[in-house]
Write a protein that holds these residues in place. Structure first.
Motif, PDB file in Angstrom:
ATOM      1  N   ARG A 118       0.875  -1.319   0.005  1.00  0.00           N
ATOM      2  CA  ARG A 118       0.069  -0.099   0.193  1.00  0.00           C
ATOM      3  C   ARG A 118       0.879   1.265   0.057  1.00  0.00           C
ATOM      4  O   ARG A 118       0.617   2.147  -0.608  1.00  0.00           O
ATOM      5  CB  ARG A 118      -0.859   0.202   1.223  1.00  0.00           C
ATOM      6  N   THR A 148      -4.318   5.120  -0.118  1.00  0.00           N
ATOM      7  CA  THR A 148      -4.759   5.197   1.305  1.00  0.00           C
ATOM      8  C   THR A 148      -5.591   3.969   1.522  1.00  0.00           C
ATOM      9  O   THR A 148      -5.916   3.364   0.826  1.00  0.00           O
ATOM     10  CB  THR A 148      -5.622   6.377   1.634  1.00  0.00           C
ATOM     11  N   VAL A 149      -5.926   3.959   2.861  1.00  0.00           N
ATOM     12  CA  VAL A 149      -6.697   2.672   3.244  1.00  0.00           C
ATOM     13  C   VAL A 149      -8.264   2.989   2.714  1.00  0.00           C
ATOM     14  O   VAL A 149      -8.846   2.054   1.968  1.00  0.00           O
ATOM     15  CB  VAL A 149      -6.884   2.663   4.823  1.00  0.00           C
ATOM     16  N   GLU A 150      -8.538   4.157   2.585  1.00  0.00           N
ATOM     17  CA  GLU A 150     -10.051   4.403   1.950  1.00  0.00           C
ATOM     18  C   GLU A 150     -10.185   4.190   0.489  1.00  0.00           C
ATOM     19  O   GLU A 150     -10.956   3.400  -0.122  1.00  0.00           O
ATOM     20  CB  GLU A 150     -10.403   5.738   2.212  1.00  0.00           C
ATOM     21  N   GLU A 151      -9.132   4.348  -0.251  1.00  0.00           N
ATOM     22  CA  GLU A 151      -8.798   4.136  -1.733  1.00  0.00           C
ATOM     23  C   GLU A 151      -8.935   2.791  -1.776  1.00  0.00           C
ATOM     24  O   GLU A 151      -9.416   1.868  -2.889  1.00  0.00           O
ATOM     25  CB  GLU A 151      -7.441   4.814  -2.273  1.00  0.00           C
ATOM     26  N   ALA A 190      -9.960   0.193   0.005  1.00  0.00           N
ATOM     27  CA  ALA A 190     -11.406   0.017   0.388  1.00  0.00           C
ATOM     28  C   ALA A 190     -12.176  -0.057  -0.678  1.00  0.00           C
ATOM     29  O   ALA A 190     -12.966  -0.874  -1.061  1.00  0.00           O
ATOM     30  CB  ALA A 190     -11.854   0.498   1.873  1.00  0.00           C
ATOM     31  N   ALA A 191     -12.072   1.017  -1.438  1.00  0.00           N
ATOM     32  CA  ALA A 191     -12.966   1.357  -2.443  1.00  0.00           C
ATOM     33  C   ALA A 191     -12.650   0.643  -3.737  1.00  0.00           C
ATOM     34  O   ALA A 191     -13.631  -0.105  -4.333  1.00  0.00           O
ATOM     35  CB  ALA A 191     -12.826   2.819  -3.050  1.00  0.00           C
ATOM     36  N   SER A 227     -14.167  -3.407   3.687  1.00  0.00           N
ATOM     37  CA  SER A 227     -14.379  -2.323   4.564  1.00  0.00           C
ATOM     38  C   SER A 227     -12.986  -1.831   5.050  1.00  0.00           C
ATOM     39  O   SER A 227     -12.137  -2.640   4.945  1.00  0.00           O
ATOM     40  CB  SER A 227     -15.125  -2.837   5.811  1.00  0.00           C
ATOM     41  N   LYS A 228     -13.304  -0.522   5.435  1.00  0.00           N
ATOM     42  CA  LYS A 228     -11.831   0.145   5.737  1.00  0.00           C
ATOM     43  C   LYS A 228     -11.267  -0.644   6.730  1.00  0.00           C
ATOM     44  O   LYS A 228     -10.043  -0.835   7.171  1.00  0.00           O
ATOM     45  CB  LYS A 228     -12.111   1.576   6.164  1.00  0.00           C
ATOM     46  N   SER A 229     -12.258  -1.122   7.840  1.00  0.00           N
ATOM     47  CA  SER A 229     -11.903  -1.892   9.064  1.00  0.00           C
ATOM     48  C   SER A 229     -11.176  -3.311   8.888  1.00  0.00           C
ATOM     49  O   SER A 229      -9.997  -3.731   9.381  1.00  0.00           O
ATOM     50  CB  SER A 229     -13.039  -2.194   9.992  1.00  0.00           C
ATOM     51  N   GLU A 281      -7.496  -2.539   7.424  1.00  0.00           N
ATOM     52  CA  GLU A 281      -6.873  -1.899   8.818  1.00  0.00           C
ATOM     53  C   GLU A 281      -6.421  -3.242   9.745  1.00  0.00           C
ATOM     54  O   GLU A 281      -5.233  -3.586  10.296  1.00  0.00           O
ATOM     55  CB  GLU A 281      -7.536  -1.080   9.706  1.00  0.00           C
TER      56      GLU A 281
END
Length: 98
Positions: A11, A17-20, A22-23, A28-30, A33
């Motif tokens: 990554r 990013t974690v959000e990118e 995840a999408a 999910s973001k969690s 993570e």
């Protein structure tokens, strides 16, 4: 299966990013993570989803003992990109002027 360290490194190397991530993965973001924080390997489903995304962005995952050092643990590398150098200055002319 990918290690948490490989996931974090991949990554970081792709600048996602974690959000990118995840999408792009549908996770999910969690879940991402948790996979990056785990001390063991990520689950098979998560691992394969993320591997596919990272490999499409030029990441090469190495297993233990692969690569330059037979004693090394698992790791990641960026694939060498072949890039178009364009037209060299000495080859510029009216015919290839855009």
């Amino acid at each position: 299966m990918l290690t948490a360290s490989q996931l974090r490194a991949a990554r970081a190397m792709t600048g996602m990013t974690v959000e990118e991530l995840a999408a792009a993965s549908g996770l999910s973001k969690s879940a991402i993570e948790e996979a990056e924080a785990a001390q063991a390997f990520a689950g098979a489903d998560i691992s394969e989803r993320l591997r596919t995304i990272f490999e499409s962005r030029g990441i090469l995952f190495l297993g233990a003992g692969e690569g330059d050092d037979a004693g090394a643990g698992p790791g990641v590398r960026l694939r060498q990109k072949s890039h178009d150098e364009g037209i060299r200055p000495q080859n510029l002319n009216a015919a290839n002027d855009d």
